[in-house]
Design a protein around this motif. Structure first.
Motif, PDB file in Angstrom:
ATOM      1  N   UNK A  33       0.832  -1.207   0.000  1.00 45.79           N
ATOM      2  CA  UNK A  33       0.000   0.000   0.000  1.00 45.79           C
ATOM      3  C   UNK A  33       0.863   1.251   0.000  1.00 45.79           C
ATOM      4  N   UNK A  34       1.967   1.235   0.743  1.00 42.41           N
ATOM      5  CA  UNK A  34       2.870   2.384   0.773  1.00 42.41           C
ATOM      6  C   UNK A  34       3.457   2.654  -0.604  1.00 42.41           C
ATOM      7  N   UNK A  35       3.933   1.614  -1.255  1.00 41.77           N
ATOM      8  CA  UNK A  35       4.547   1.790  -2.583  1.00 41.77           C
ATOM      9  C   UNK A  35       3.521   2.264  -3.605  1.00 41.77           C
ATOM     10  N   UNK A  36       2.317   1.659  -3.589  1.00 40.51           N
ATOM     11  CA  UNK A  36       1.281   2.065  -4.545  1.00 40.51           C
ATOM     12  C   UNK A  36       0.852   3.507  -4.304  1.00 40.51           C
ATOM     13  N   UNK A  37       0.715   3.889  -3.046  1.00 41.75           N
ATOM     14  CA  UNK A  37       0.304   5.258  -2.730  1.00 41.75           C
ATOM     15  C   UNK A  37       1.395   6.258  -3.079  1.00 41.75           C
ATOM     16  N   UNK A  38       2.651   5.885  -2.856  1.00 39.19           N
ATOM     17  CA  UNK A  38       3.754   6.775  -3.210  1.00 39.19           C
ATOM     18  C   UNK A  38       3.804   6.994  -4.722  1.00 39.19           C
ATOM     19  N   UNK A  39       3.585   5.918  -5.491  1.00 41.36           N
ATOM     20  CA  UNK A  39       3.567   6.052  -6.947  1.00 41.36           C
ATOM     21  C   UNK A  39       2.406   6.942  -7.400  1.00 41.36           C
ATOM     22  N   UNK A  40       1.244   6.765  -6.785  1.00 40.65           N
ATOM     23  CA  UNK A  40       0.088   7.593  -7.142  1.00 40.65           C
ATOM     24  C   UNK A  40       0.339   9.052  -6.776  1.00 40.65           C
ATOM     25  N   UNK A  41       0.953   9.286  -5.627  1.00 45.47           N
ATOM     26  CA  UNK A  41       1.265  10.655  -5.194  1.00 45.47           C
ATOM     27  C   UNK A  41       2.192  11.333  -6.207  1.00 45.47           C
ATOM     28  N   UNK A  42       3.231  10.612  -6.634  1.00 45.30           N
ATOM     29  CA  UNK A  42       4.183  11.169  -7.590  1.00 45.30           C
ATOM     30  C   UNK A  42       3.510  11.454  -8.926  1.00 45.30           C
ATOM     31  N   UNK A  43       2.660  10.527  -9.373  1.00 46.03           N
ATOM     32  CA  UNK A  43       1.961  10.710 -10.646  1.00 46.03           C
ATOM     33  C   UNK A  43       1.031  11.921 -10.587  1.00 46.03           C
ATOM     34  N   UNK A  44       0.288  12.057  -9.498  1.00 43.73           N
ATOM     35  CA  UNK A  44      -0.626  13.194  -9.361  1.00 43.73           C
ATOM     36  C   UNK A  44       0.136  14.514  -9.351  1.00 43.73           C
ATOM     37  N   UNK A  45       1.303  14.541  -8.715  1.00 43.07           N
ATOM     38  CA  UNK A  45       2.105  15.757  -8.681  1.00 43.07           C
ATOM     39  C   UNK A  45       2.617  16.109 -10.065  1.00 43.07           C
ATOM     40  N   UNK A  46       3.086  15.113 -10.805  1.00 39.47           N
ATOM     41  CA  UNK A  46       3.601  15.377 -12.153  1.00 39.47           C
ATOM     42  C   UNK A  46       2.508  15.882 -13.077  1.00 39.47           C
ATOM     43  N   UNK A  47       1.332  15.253 -13.015  1.00 39.00           N
ATOM     44  CA  UNK A  47       0.219  15.693 -13.861  1.00 39.00           C
ATOM     45  C   UNK A  47      -0.211  17.109 -13.479  1.00 39.00           C
ATOM     46  N   UNK A  48      -0.285  17.377 -12.176  1.00 45.83           N
ATOM     47  CA  UNK A  48      -0.685  18.703 -11.720  1.00 45.83           C
ATOM     48  C   UNK A  48       0.304  19.776 -12.127  1.00 45.83           C
ATOM     49  N   UNK A  49       1.600  19.476 -12.010  1.00 47.76           N
ATOM     50  CA  UNK A  49       2.620  20.452 -12.398  1.00 47.76           C
ATOM     51  C   UNK A  49       2.560  20.729 -13.887  1.00 47.76           C
ATOM     52  N   UNK A  50       2.316  19.664 -14.672  1.00 46.04           N
ATOM     53  CA  UNK A  50       2.201  19.854 -16.120  1.00 46.04           C
ATOM     54  C   UNK A  50       1.009  20.697 -16.497  1.00 46.04           C
ATOM     55  N   UNK A  51      -0.119  20.503 -15.783  1.00 45.55           N
ATOM     56  CA  UNK A  51      -1.322  21.268 -16.095  1.00 45.55           C
ATOM     57  C   UNK A  51      -1.232  22.702 -15.608  1.00 45.55           C
ATOM     58  N   UNK A  52      -0.363  22.991 -14.660  1.00 45.54           N
ATOM     59  CA  UNK A  52      -0.261  24.320 -14.066  1.00 45.54           C
ATOM     60  C   UNK A  52       0.197  25.355 -15.091  1.00 45.54           C
ATOM     61  N   UNK A  53       0.946  24.918 -16.075  1.00 47.82           N
ATOM     62  CA  UNK A  53       1.479  25.864 -17.062  1.00 47.82           C
ATOM     63  C   UNK A  53       0.522  26.116 -18.219  1.00 47.82           C
ATOM     64  N   UNK A  54      -0.653  25.479 -18.202  1.00 49.48           N
ATOM     65  CA  UNK A  54      -1.647  25.700 -19.246  1.00 49.48           C
ATOM     66  C   UNK A  54      -2.682  26.684 -18.714  1.00 49.48           C
ATOM     67  N   UNK A  55      -2.923  27.819 -19.403  1.00 53.15           N
ATOM     68  CA  UNK A  55      -3.865  28.828 -18.892  1.00 53.15           C
ATOM     69  C   UNK A  55      -5.302  28.329 -18.952  1.00 53.15           C
ATOM     70  N   UNK A  56      -6.142  28.879 -18.079  1.00 51.59           N
ATOM     71  CA  UNK A  56      -7.564  28.527 -18.079  1.00 51.59           C
ATOM     72  C   UNK A  56      -8.044  28.171 -16.687  1.00 51.59           C
ATOM     73  N   UNK A  57      -9.299  28.536 -16.373  1.00 51.66           N
ATOM     74  CA  UNK A  57      -9.871  28.270 -15.061  1.00 51.66           C
ATOM     75  C   UNK A  57     -10.017  26.777 -14.807  1.00 51.66           C
ATOM     76  N   UNK A  58     -10.473  26.030 -15.840  1.00 48.70           N
ATOM     77  CA  UNK A  58     -10.660  24.590 -15.672  1.00 48.70           C
ATOM     78  C   UNK A  58      -9.341  23.906 -15.334  1.00 48.70           C
ATOM     79  N   UNK A  59      -8.261  24.394 -15.933  1.00 47.30           N
ATOM     80  CA  UNK A  59      -6.949  23.798 -15.668  1.00 47.30           C
ATOM     81  C   UNK A  59      -6.514  24.083 -14.235  1.00 47.30           C
ATOM     82  N   UNK A  60      -6.836  25.294 -13.743  1.00 48.84           N
ATOM     83  CA  UNK A  60      -6.498  25.628 -12.349  1.00 48.84           C
ATOM     84  C   UNK A  60      -7.234  24.708 -11.387  1.00 48.84           C
ATOM     85  N   UNK A  61      -8.519  24.449 -11.669  1.00 49.01           N
ATOM     86  CA  UNK A  61      -9.284  23.540 -10.823  1.00 49.01           C
ATOM     87  C   UNK A  61      -8.720  22.125 -10.899  1.00 49.01           C
TER      88      UNK A  61
END
Length: 437
Positions: A33-61
């Protein structure tokens, strides 16, 4: 002491693997569970960081959503690491209870807060008290005016055992924003309580309830208190007011003729409303009210999230107990007396005394008790009679239960409930540190 050491975990895992040929199932489940959650945490951070540079309200949400998912996954990882650490300490027989109070200390902020609240309009019954503040218990003549014909305010009884504290000054221990209701057809669940606090270590002595020895901590409505300067001397409790109705309200004439009692614990369902475990506000209230410091708060939330994931996966939760199919449980009589020094046995030793539902002769070995395994404590009292909270009947223990000094429930696994309940121990779970003289 909320702590964990990764190097100790790896050493212990290696030792257990060598001895048994494989890692224990619960620890293996924790690691997955620790390894799976750590992988999910890293993936969510990478996706969020990538979306942060795209303008738009929906992207901010979407970025905010990814950030929240990463935080939750990170807390699951933390909860798993804490579970691994505690499991390792339990196997070594090392206690991990905390000697620090979980409440926030009353500093300059609390005094400034009280001065500002005094300037605000509102009902004097709502003091919004904070742990560590000094209060004075109002004279009984004033408290009696707040009570109904059954000696209650908002469904909560003012008990005969509380009258001797009238006129005294005490520190607020915790606010009581909720209680854990654990009996009845709909139990267990949380229930909401308002405008109530605990004071110091003021516990019920059972004098008005047939000598009940449960030692429950008394709950005080804010309408029965007033802010005070702790340096002042206590005022003697007035004796002119007739308090006989409190004694009458403490007893119930049952239809079967059996004597029953009504106290705060038996009547709490009538003084509270149903609260959902899924409502995160009950955690927030504990933090906002000063009932818990940020460190213990994060630990409790992390363990709750980790155990939720484990429950969904039908895997071992933390803390872990080895299951058994025993239908009976053994008994041991030590004839312990108050003041004796005892040591709580290790988790492995206690597991051997439990039946298939983790009980020994009707008494739970609760999750709260794991943290004290291996610790040394003085016997505070021996409990033989208590009032049953479900029926109000006086129960006599088949064998005496032991209360240890300084040992009470933290509420960590129950949404940080503030009730500070005493923990009962069977003598078979304890051992004398030194022979009796």
């Amino acid at each position: 002491m909320y702590r964990f050491k990764i190097n100790q975990l790896s050493d212990l895992d290696g030792f257990l693997t060598k001895v048994s040929g494989r890692m224990p199932k619960n620890r293996e489940s924790y690691r997955k569970t620790i390894l799976a959650s750590a992988a999910f945490c890293l993936l969510a951070m990478l996706i969020g960081i990538g979306a942060f540079f795209v303008p738009g309200l929906a992207v901010v949400l979407f970025f905010a959503f990814c950030l929240m998912a990463a935080v939750i996954a990170g807390l699951v990882v933390l909860g798993g690491l804490i579970g691994l650490s505690r499991d390792a300490m339990e196997l070594r027989g090392q206690p991990y209870y905390s000697t620090r109070p979980r409440e926030c200390s009353a500093g300059a902020f609390v005094h400034l807060r009280r001065k500002l609240l005094r300037l605000m309009p509102g009902s004097p019954a709502r003091l919004r008290l904070w742990p560590g503040e000094w209060v004075e218990v109002r004279p009984f003549s004033e408290i009696a005016m707040t009570l109904d014909d059954e000696g209650r305010l908002d469904g909560l009884p003012f008990m005969p055992e509380m009258r001797r504290y009238c006129g005294g000054r005490h520190r607020v221990f915790r606010r009581v924003e909720k209680i854990h209701h654990y009996y009845g057809p709909t139990a267990p669940h949380l229930r909401r309580l308002r405008d109530a606090v605990l004071l110091d270590e003021l516990r019920c002595d059972g004098a008005g309830h047939g000598g009940c020895q449960a030692g429950c901590q008394l709950i005080w409505k804010e309408a029965w208190l007033s802010p005070s300067d702790g340096a002042k001397a206590d005022r003697p409790a007035p004796e002119a007011v007739d308090a006989s109705r409190l004694d009458a309200c403490a007893k119930i004439n049952a239809a079967d003729g059996e004597e029953r009692y009504a106290c705060q614990m038996t009547e709490l369902p009538k003084a509270t409303t149903r609260l959902s475990w899924r409502d995160p506000r009950h955690y927030w209230r504990e933090l906002r009210s000063g009932n818990v410091r940020p460190g213990p708060f994060i630990v409790a939330v992390a363990l709750a999230l980790f155990n939720t994931v484990q429950r969904k996966l039908r895997s071992a939760e933390a803390p872990y107990r080895e299951p058994t199919d025993r239908k009976t449980s053994p008994k041991e009589v030590l004839d312990l007396q108050p003041g004796e020094l005892v040591r709580v046995k290790t988790r492995r030793q206690i597991e051997e005394t439990l039946n298939h539902v983790s009980k020994n002769r009707g008494l739970w070995f609760d999750r709260e008790m794991h943290r004290f395994c291996g610790g040394e404590f003085r016997v505070a009292s021996v409990v033989r009679t208590i009032v049953d909270e479900a029926s109000g009947k006086m129960l006599t223990m088949g064998s005496a239960c032991i209360v240890l000094a300084g040992v009470s429930a933290t509420g960590e696994y129950l949404g940080l409930c503030p009730q500070n309940e005493l923990i009962f121990w069977h003598e078979i779970w304890l051992e004398r540190v030194a022979p009796r003289a």
